[in-house]
Motif scaffolding. Structure first.
Motif, short mmCIF file in Angstrom:
data_model
loop_
_atom_site.label_atom_id
_atom_site.label_comp_id
_atom_site.label_asym_id
_atom_site.label_seq_id
_atom_site.Cartn_x
_atom_site.Cartn_y
_atom_site.Cartn_z
N VAL A 101 31.00 36.63 33.04
CA VAL A 101 31.71 36.62 34.31
C VAL A 101 32.81 35.57 34.21
O VAL A 101 32.58 34.45 33.75
CB VAL A 101 30.75 36.27 35.48
N SER A 102 34.02 35.94 34.64
CA SER A 102 35.13 34.99 34.60
C SER A 102 35.98 35.14 35.86
O SER A 102 35.97 36.18 36.51
CB SER A 102 35.98 35.18 33.35
N ALA A 103 36.71 34.06 36.17
CA ALA A 103 37.59 34.07 37.33
C ALA A 103 38.82 33.23 37.02
O ALA A 103 38.76 32.24 36.29
CB ALA A 103 36.88 33.50 38.54
N LEU A 104 39.96 33.65 37.58
CA LEU A 104 41.22 32.95 37.40
C LEU A 104 41.90 32.85 38.76
O LEU A 104 42.06 33.86 39.45
CB LEU A 104 42.13 33.70 36.43
N ILE A 105 42.28 31.65 39.14
CA ILE A 105 42.98 31.43 40.40
C ILE A 105 44.29 30.71 40.09
O ILE A 105 44.29 29.68 39.43
CB ILE A 105 42.14 30.57 41.37
N GLN A 106 45.40 31.28 40.55
CA GLN A 106 46.71 30.65 40.38
C GLN A 106 47.34 30.46 41.74
O GLN A 106 47.26 31.33 42.60
CB GLN A 106 47.63 31.52 39.52
N HIS A 107 47.98 29.30 41.91
CA HIS A 107 48.64 29.00 43.17
C HIS A 107 50.00 28.38 42.88
O HIS A 107 50.09 27.39 42.13
CB HIS A 107 47.78 28.03 43.99
N GLU A 108 51.05 28.96 43.44
CA GLU A 108 52.39 28.38 43.30
C GLU A 108 52.53 27.29 44.34
O GLU A 108 52.35 27.53 45.54
CB GLU A 108 53.46 29.44 43.48
N TRP A 109 52.86 26.09 43.90
CA TRP A 109 52.86 24.92 44.75
C TRP A 109 54.27 24.34 44.78
O TRP A 109 54.83 24.00 43.73
CB TRP A 109 51.85 23.94 44.18
#
Length: 41
Positions: free
Chosen positions: A2-10
Motif C-alpha cells: 500500500v502506498s500514498a503520495l500527497i503533493q501540495h503547491e505552496w
C-alpha cells in the motif's frame, strides 16, 4: 503493498511532497516514508 503520495503547491513557487509505503504482507518490516521540497526560481 500500500502506498500514498500527497503533493501540495505552496506559495506558487514551491512544491511539498509526502510519500509513504507499507508492505502489509510482512508487518515486521518498517514502513517507508519520504519528504521532498522543490523550490522554483
Amino acid at each position: 503493498m500500500v502506498s500514498a503520495l500527497i503533493q501540495h503547491e505552496w506559495l506558487s513557487k514551491s512544491l511539498f511532497t509526502i510519500y509513504g509505503e507499507v508492505d502489509i504482507e510482512s508487518i515486521d518490516k518498517s514502513p517507508k516514508v519520504g519528504l521532498a521540497l522543490a523550490l522554483k526560481p
